[in-house]
Motif scaffolding. Structure first.
Motif, PDB file in Angstrom:
ATOM      1  N   SER A  69     -13.904  -0.112  16.189  1.00  0.00           N
ATOM      2  CA  SER A  69     -13.003  -1.153  15.708  1.00  0.00           C
ATOM      3  C   SER A  69     -13.795  -2.429  15.432  1.00  0.00           C
TER       4      SER A  69
ATOM      5  N   HIS B  14     -11.384  -1.328  10.962  1.00  0.00           N
ATOM      6  CA  HIS B  14     -11.965  -0.248  11.736  1.00  0.00           C
ATOM      7  C   HIS B  14     -12.932   0.458  10.807  1.00  0.00           C
TER       8      HIS B  14
ATOM      9  N   SER C 215     -11.281   3.384   8.768  1.00  0.00           N
ATOM     10  CA  SER C 215     -10.474   3.051   7.599  1.00  0.00           C
ATOM     11  C   SER C 215     -11.350   2.467   6.495  1.00  0.00           C
TER      12      SER C 215
ATOM     13  N   SER D 111      -8.650  -3.113   6.088  1.00  0.00           N
ATOM     14  CA  SER D 111      -9.200  -2.283   7.153  1.00  0.00           C
ATOM     15  C   SER D 111      -9.752  -3.136   8.285  1.00  0.00           C
TER      16      SER D 111
ATOM     17  N   GLN E 202       0.835  -1.201   0.000  1.00  0.00           N
ATOM     18  CA  GLN E 202       0.000   0.000   0.000  1.00  0.00           C
ATOM     19  C   GLN E 202       0.869   1.249   0.000  1.00  0.00           C
TER      20      GLN E 202
ATOM     21  N   LEU F  70     -12.782   5.375   4.766  1.00  0.00           N
ATOM     22  CA  LEU F  70     -11.726   6.038   3.992  1.00  0.00           C
ATOM     23  C   LEU F  70     -11.502   5.301   2.675  1.00  0.00           C
ATOM     24  N   GLY F  71     -11.307   3.998   2.781  1.00  0.00           N
ATOM     25  CA  GLY F  71     -11.079   3.199   1.571  1.00  0.00           C
ATOM     26  C   GLY F  71     -12.261   3.253   0.631  1.00  0.00           C
TER      27      GLY F  71
ATOM     28  N   ILE G 198      -6.621  -0.264   1.035  1.00  0.00           N
ATOM     29  CA  ILE G 198      -7.024   0.087   2.405  1.00  0.00           C
ATOM     30  C   ILE G 198      -8.241  -0.727   2.821  1.00  0.00           C
TER      31      ILE G 198
ATOM     32  N   LEU H 124      -6.263   0.889  12.880  1.00  0.00           N
ATOM     33  CA  LEU H 124      -7.063   1.000  11.669  1.00  0.00           C
ATOM     34  C   LEU H 124      -6.946  -0.206  10.748  1.00  0.00           C
ATOM     35  N   LEU H 125      -5.745  -0.701  10.607  1.00  0.00           N
ATOM     36  CA  LEU H 125      -5.537  -1.742   9.604  1.00  0.00           C
ATOM     37  C   LEU H 125      -5.102  -3.037  10.256  1.00  0.00           C
TER      38      LEU H 125
END
Lengths: 499, 476
Positions: free
Chosen positions: A193, A132, A135, A130, A22, A138-139, A126, A74-75
């Motif tokens: 999470s 969470h 994230s 992910s 990534q 976001l992705g 992402i 997050l990841l």
């Protein structure tokens, strides 16, 4: 909270190595921006993007056997996400090759196209890792926004703006739904999470339970939109048809793989299936998709629309695995999901590769500009088998794989799904699947029959095709056959790892 | 090893025929013929020289294939499969001979499909791992569908689609049953297994087997075909090219009967016994309905197709009588019907080649211009309605005698089918070869004479000396 303390430690070498693919893509995006400032050339940027993705793919291969590692809250990278990301990268590479062929037709330099492509891959990267809701969102947004740009990219085309807007509006609606759903879930659990334990009391308190279920419903409908699961599928055929072929490929592969993987992650981690209503919801979605997708595809003459409808049905099949998921056989579930997704991706890549080849061949030169052939009808495949057997063979293999006939990966994928459903005694889902694939044959087989029909147009001659295209076609034929007969080659990569 | 080699060689020869036809026109048929003859010889030598007797299943190869599901590549032979494979070889050679002049376009790819179908059929008869069996079961469909869809008559796409969907959907039910049995094996013994012999050793409760058996039964009943899932057959037979019809009627339908014997009756004896009244009823309906529909047809091939439904009804009825005489009768009927329907379809192909019509109203009085053809047509029609001295008579006689001991009412109604078969047999012969001559046709060529006489000879030999087949016990 030991894990939190650990994951809050600064980025050390181990963590960097885990999300290296990534990071490479993200770094590549920044470099590409600089490259654009330095030299604007179609060729350079395409080569550069390809190189970045190849490096990321190489970096990703070493992660296939990794233990699950949390990267901040997050990841979380594990072997499954690494496998899914490899699928994403491979599809992106094939799509890149097709895009380059397609963009060559224009005089403009399309740097932004390649940037959007890389952003899309980053978003998918992402998503698959992910752990969470933040994230995930976001992705999700990174993926959607870059796709919107790509869908409407071919401005001169008739449907481009229409499909771009359609996708933009519906995608924005879906993400707002999802966001609201996440907020509802957060309001009840107080944690975003995936690893958070949802306390059981929620379920016994009437008002909280309503909120929670509402949240899940909204969240799932957001994801279902992306996966084009009925009844959230209305955009699929139009957008598939209107987008440029390489972008349709991206939508059919990357977006589906990433979203499905994150759905499974979420459902597995949060045990949503403990709630009967969620299970019922997923069941309704699956049955509706299997039937709707297949029935609506029946009379389609436009190839891309047809693939769009068939993707609805396929996501419905795959949802069965999620519905019958049980805690004990988690690795088997993952294996089924990822195998089916890889079969689906390989089949789609194969079909789209041939579609792109036909499109570029049928495009006519008008003055300086190449007039790009936009509509790809079933009849354009007529007699392909007698003209370019290798391409036709690839289409046959891919279509058989989508239909789930032995000799192909699709059959093994179906075998996985049927095994899962049989173990869980989900007989009604099985019956729907059987009916769905029966209907499916009624549109898959005519594609093959069309390939064998007598050629009546001689305009498309098998003129010189680029070597790289031949190489890709032959390698996909071999991959399709080999993995269909010896599926262990793939399964051994999807290793189980202790959770 | 030898069997694997034979199947691979068939595929390889098919590919070779495909490519060489592009270079040297007309070599594909010779190649196919020579390869089939050679491989049939190899098979015969292999069976004769094998030191163990084939009374029971002899597992020849067993290697691991897909480890994730503990699936093995396992093949075995016994008397039943040997007899059916022999029939396959004979009809395969007949198929090449009948396509000799009929197939002009894309001949290379045609012979590839033909050889691939035969490889798949042989695979079905030898596979003992259930996954492998399913694999072959589907793989043999693909080239067969291609044969119908590319070289068929006017409504070929519809017929091919119908054929494929019927078989595919029904076989998915079988796949579910296969998976369920495999996982039941996992539950009982702690190991996943799809091997037939492992399953035979498994003790399954009746409450489970009745559903599993049904899954298998649906797939085989469609293939057989039995009423009410027979409707693909008249279309597929009518639209297929001659060799396609010969192969469909001669061997492909027998895979359904083979499946019923091996995977329904032997694997789930109790459940089958319980199911027998329903199966026998379906069988009797098939017999009477097939015969009735046959003599109402105007299309030569459609008539023969409906007669196939009637004949295969006898096979199913005899199998579900659970009586050793009826069982022998079923196997002889299978072989006899394979030969006689192949003969009638070849005859239809020969007539079509001459007058370009399958319609009985376009025919008539052919005897005057083609007496040799007429003689053979009469003999084959006679075989179809069970003339004593020909193989079908023995098969139907044994079946009915066996069934009568167990289920007399069914046997009596089934016997009505014999009257029906006499009617359609005579309708077929009279409207094509007797009456006023509508047109003159050429008599049989040497190649066609060879086809007809070899088929007739085999029908006669089995009819006069049925011990040839009765000596085998077929695992009972």
């Amino acid at each position: 909270m030991l894990t939190t303390a650990h994951s809050q430690a600064s980025l050390n070498i181990e963590i960097i190595s885990v999300i290296l693919p990534q990071l490479i893509i993200a770094f590549g995006i920044a470099l590409a921006l600089l490259l654009v400032a330095w030299k604007r050339s179609q060729r350079t940027i395409a080569l550069f993007t390809g190189a970045v993705m190849l490096i990321a793919l190489v970096a990703n291969v070493s992660l296939l056997t990794i233990q699950p590692t949390a990267v901040t809250q997050l990841l979380k990278v594990d072997s499954y996400s690494a496998f899914a990301f490899s699928l994403v990268l491979i599809s992106a590479l094939v799509s890149l090759h097709m895009s380059h062929q397609f963009l060559k037709a224009h005089i403009e330099v399309h740097d932004e196209y390649y940037l959007l492509l890389m952003l899309l891959v980053l978003g998918a990267g992402i998503l698959v890792t992910s752990n969470h809701f933040a994230s995930l969102f976001l992705g999700f947004e990174l993926l959607s926004i870059s796709l919107v740009g790509l869908v409407g990219y071919h401005r001169e085309s008739n449907f481009s703006v229409e499909s771009g807007f359609k996708y933009l509006i519906l995608s924005a609606t879906a993400s707002s739904f999802m966001l609201l759903g996440i907020a509802f879930i957060y309001s009840v659990t107080g944690n975003m999470s995936f690893d958070a334990n949802v306390p059981n009391e929620i379920y016994h308190q009437q008002d909280l339970r309503l909120f929670f279920e509402m949240g899940i419903l909204l969240f799932i409908s957001g994801i279902a939109f992306k996966l084009s699961i009925a009844p959230f599928h209305f955009w699929t055929p139009d957008v598939y048809q209107g987008a440029p072929t390489p972008v349709t490929l991206l939508m059919a592969t990357i977006s589906k793989v990433a979203m499905f993987v994150v759905l499974v992650k979420c459902v597995v981690a949060q045990n949503y299936l403990l709630y009967d209503n969620v299970q019922l919801l997923l069941m309704i979605l699956a049955v509706a998709s299997m039937l709707m997708g297949n029935i609506l595809a029946l009379k389609q003459q436009n190839l891309k629309r047809l693939i769009g409808y068939s993707s609805i049905a396929h996501m419905g099949y795959l949802l069965i695995v999620v519905i019958v998921l049980s805690g004990e056989s988690l690795s088997f579930t993952w294996q089924s999901v990822l195998f089916y997704l890889s079969a689906y991706v390989v089949a789609n890549l194969s079909i789209f590769m041939v579609m792109a080849a036909i499109q570029s061949q049928c495009s006519s030169k008008v003055g300086q500009l190449l007039q790009y052939k936009e509509e790809l009808l079933l009849s354009d495949l007529r007699g392909l088998f007698w003209r370019i057997p290798s391409h036709a063979l690839l289409v046959i293999l891919a279509v058989l794989s989508l239909a789930g006939i032995p000799l192909t990966m699709g059959f093994i994928g179906k075998f996985y799904i049927l095994s899962q459903a049989t173990i869980a005694h989900a007989w009604w889902l099985i019956v729907t699947l059987v009916i769905g694939s029966g209907i499916g044959l009624a549109y898959y087989l005519p594609i093959i029959f069309t390939l064998f029909e007598k050629e009546d147009c001689t305009e498309l001659q098998a003129n010189k095709r680029p070597i790289i295209e031949h190489f890709l076609v032959y390698s996909f034929i071999i991959i399709g056959l080999l993995l269909g007969i010896f599926p262990d080659v793939v399964s051994q990569f999807i290793v189980s790892n202790p959770m | 090893m030898t069997l694997t080699f034979i199947m691979l060689a068939l595929l390889f020869a098919g590919a070779l025929a495909w490519f060489s036809e592009n270079r040297w026109q007309g070599c594909a048929k010779w190649l196919a013929l020579i390869v089939l003859a050679l491989l049939a010889t190899v098979f015969t030598i292999f069976v004769i020289s094998h030191d163990q007797p084939f009374d029971n299943l002899q597992v020849l190869t067993r290697v691991s294939w897909i480890q994730t599901f503990n699936i093995e590549y396992s093949i075995a032979l016994d008397q039943l499969s040997i007899v059916l494979i022999t029939l396959t070889w004979l009809l395969a050679i007949i198929c090449v001979l009948v396509s000799w002049q009929e197939i002009k376009q894309k001949a290379g790819f045609y012979y590839f499909n033909l050889l691939a179908t035969i490889a798949g059929i042989i695979g079905v008869f030898v596979a003992v791992d259930m996954f492998l069996f399913f694999f072959f079961w589907e793989v043999m469909l693909l080239p067969m569908t291609a044969i119908i869809a590319i070289w068929g008559h006017e409504k070929r796409h519809f017929a091919a689609l119908k054929f494929f969907i019927f078989t595919q959907v029904s076989s998915l039910f079988m796949l579910v049953a296969i998976i369920a049995t495999g996982y039941f094996h996992l539950l009982v013994t702690g190991e996943l297994s799809f091997h037939y012999l492992d399953w035979l050793a498994l003790d399954m409760p009746l409450s489970l087997t009745q559903y599993l058996m049904l899954g298998f039964f649906i797939a085989f009943a469609v293939k057989l075909p039995s009423v009410p899932v027979h409707s693909w057959l008249p279309d597929a037979h009518t639209q297929a090219p001659t060799a396609g019809s010969v192969l469909l009627a001669g061997v492909l339908l027998k895979t359904g009967a083979y499946g019923l014997i091996r995977f329904v009756i032997f694997l789930f004896p109790q459940a089958s016994m319980q199911f027998a009244p329903i199966a026998a009823t379906l069988a009797v309906i098939s017999i009477v309905y097939g015969a009735k529909m046959a003599f109402a047809q105007q299309d030569f091939k459609r008539l023969v197709a409906y007669s196939s439904i009637s004949h295969m009804g006898f096979v199913m009825l005899a199998l579900f009588a659970f009586n050793s005489i009826a069982f022998q009768g079923a196997i002889i009927t299978m072989i006899a019907h394979g030969l006689s329907s192949a003969a009638l379809f070849s005859m239809a192909g020969m007539i079509y080649l001459r007058i370009h019509s399958r319609n009985l109203t376009d025919m008539g009085g052919f005897w005057q211009s083609a007496p040799r053809m007429g003689g053979f047509a009469l003999a084959f029609a006679g075989a179809a309605f069970g003339l004593p001295g020909l193989a079908n008579f023995i098969g139907e006689f044994f079946s009915l005698v066996g069934v009568f001991q167990v289920m007399p009412t069914f046997a009596i109604i089934a016997a009505l089918g014999l009257i029906g078969s006499a009617i359609y047999g005579m309708v077929l012969f009279q409207s094509s070869f007797q009456g006023t001559a509508k047109q003159e046709i050429l008599d049989l060529s040497h190649r066609e004479l060879l086809i007809c006489s070899s088929l007739f000879l085999m029908l006669l030999v089995i009819g006069l000396y049925p011990n040839l087949l009765l000596n085998f016990s077929f695992g009972v």
